[in-house]
Design an enzyme around this catalytic site. Sequence first.
Site, PDB file in Angstrom:
ATOM      1  N   GLY A 157       0.839  -1.187   0.000  1.00 39.26           N
ATOM      2  CA  GLY A 157       0.000   0.000   0.000  1.00 39.26           C
ATOM      3  C   GLY A 157       0.873   1.235   0.000  1.00 39.26           C
ATOM      4  O   GLY A 157       0.915   2.004  -0.962  1.00 39.26           O
ATOM      5  N   ARG A 158       1.630   1.404   1.088  1.00 43.08           N
ATOM      6  CA  ARG A 158       2.503   2.559   1.227  1.00 43.08           C
ATOM      7  C   ARG A 158       3.475   2.669   0.058  1.00 43.08           C
ATOM      8  O   ARG A 158       3.677   3.744  -0.503  1.00 43.08           O
ATOM      9  CB  ARG A 158       3.293   2.430   2.538  1.00 43.08           C
TER      10      ARG A 158
ATOM     11  N   ARG B  55      -0.365  10.926  10.819  1.00 46.59           N
ATOM     12  CA  ARG B  55       0.826  10.119  11.080  1.00 46.59           C
ATOM     13  C   ARG B  55       1.837  10.819  11.997  1.00 46.59           C
ATOM     14  O   ARG B  55       2.397  10.176  12.888  1.00 46.59           O
ATOM     15  CB  ARG B  55       1.514   9.703   9.774  1.00 46.59           C
TER      16      ARG B  55
ATOM     17  N   TYR C 106       2.412   8.490  15.177  1.00 44.97           N
ATOM     18  CA  TYR C 106       3.667   7.731  15.183  1.00 44.97           C
ATOM     19  C   TYR C 106       4.892   8.594  15.427  1.00 44.97           C
ATOM     20  O   TYR C 106       6.014   8.086  15.345  1.00 44.97           O
ATOM     21  CB  TYR C 106       3.850   7.024  13.828  1.00 44.97           C
TER      22      TYR C 106
ATOM     23  N   CYS D  59      -7.890  21.182  18.759  1.00 40.29           N
ATOM     24  CA  CYS D  59      -7.644  21.432  20.186  1.00 40.29           C
ATOM     25  C   CYS D  59      -6.906  20.251  20.815  1.00 40.29           C
ATOM     26  O   CYS D  59      -7.379  19.626  21.772  1.00 40.29           O
ATOM     27  CB  CYS D  59      -8.952  21.696  20.906  1.00 40.29           C
ATOM     28  N   GLU D  60      -5.776  19.935  20.261  1.00 41.48           N
ATOM     29  CA  GLU D  60      -4.873  18.900  20.764  1.00 41.48           C
ATOM     30  C   GLU D  60      -3.458  19.397  20.540  1.00 41.48           C
ATOM     31  O   GLU D  60      -3.128  19.851  19.439  1.00 41.48           O
ATOM     32  CB  GLU D  60      -5.069  17.561  20.041  1.00 41.48           C
TER      33      GLU D  60
END
Length: 421
Positions: free
Chosen positions: A273-274, A309, A313, A340-341
């Site tokens: 996929g990647r 990502r 990660y 808001c993170e």
Amino acid sequence: MPMSADFKRRLFPHLPAIAAHYGTPFHIYDEQGIRQTGEELKRVFAGIAGFREYFAVKALPNKRILQLMKEMGFGFDCSSIPELIMSRELGATTEDIMFTSNNTSQEEFAFAEADGGCILNLDDISLIDKVPNFPELICFRYNPGPRRTGNIIIGNPVEAKYGITHEQVVEAYRKAQQRGAKRFGLHTMVASNELDYTYMVETARMVLSLAQLLKQELAIELEFVNIGGGFGIPYRPEQQPLNMNAMAQEITAQFDAFNAEQGFVPRMYMESGRFMTGPHGCLVTQAINFKHTYRDYVGVDACMSSLMRPALYDAYHHIDVLGKEEAPRDQVYDVVGSLCENNDKFAVQRALPKIDEGDLLVIHDSGAHGHAMGFQYNGRLRPQELLLRCDGSVELIRRAETVADYFATQTFTPDGFRPQA
């Protein structure tokens, strides 16, 4: 290098006009690059009879992209009902689809069986008795446990929730035989974003050793082995790409030796996929705000609902500032969204050219696990997707989500449901 020089050459001169026409933010994918990667994959593994790529739909679940895969002769690796629907709507049938789910429900089994079925890849030995109409062709996902190591993305095999154990292999295939299976495959997935090609060579050796074991113990000749995905891409400028030629040569030699020794050889499948789409996409966003406190922050009009990502990660995605590719990277910024993170950051303490309001930032390698991992937390919506076609035109292949989409699934039923005592 992140994002090919050819993709940049064909895209960057036109980005201001594309952004003006469609607005930002957006993911844009490179048809030419995707096709070239697919053809290269087929070329290097041409020495293995029956080789086939089953594109991991989860990486970029857009029917326009899946159409490109089908045109290259690839199958589809699915793990949910919507992924099955997309694949079948494009004409994929039976052995064009590998259904690799885990914690599978009865609804999913029934859907996988419908419309000609698919290659059912069971994740757990206990599922054998739960398949309502056991197919003639069955596959199992193998987890080598302490026999192999994993990495930060896929995890330690011993701790991973996927697959049957080494000790369960023979019993799983025996039970499948008892339920009527007559054709068999084997699947594994033990790495993710791996740039050391020898790891994949070892994976091929591992599945072929299991093919030998099943022939000895149960007289089963596997029709195929699927070595999974996991081919890495160089997200960082200093990283070297996966050595595809060396990997393919060594894996092909293993299959040739197996055939000579055993008198048969399974086909080889994989589910990249990647590797297929990751480098052939980027997220384009605009600088809209600047904040100078304990750090210098560049606020952009995308947030981690577009690409999570880095937050999930701590992943690196290279960033270019359009028109300033050759300018000195003498400023240090956190590049942030509006969620808001505090981990809503595309880059942390990243050296970049001086950024001005209105500049377009190109965040590389968003072609896999980018838009696909989006969400709606905090009411932040997922952006549009575009395709840069081989002829240089640009196609809208997914519109941006709207506020109406956000509210579409909410309901209000004043009476509600009153369960009986």
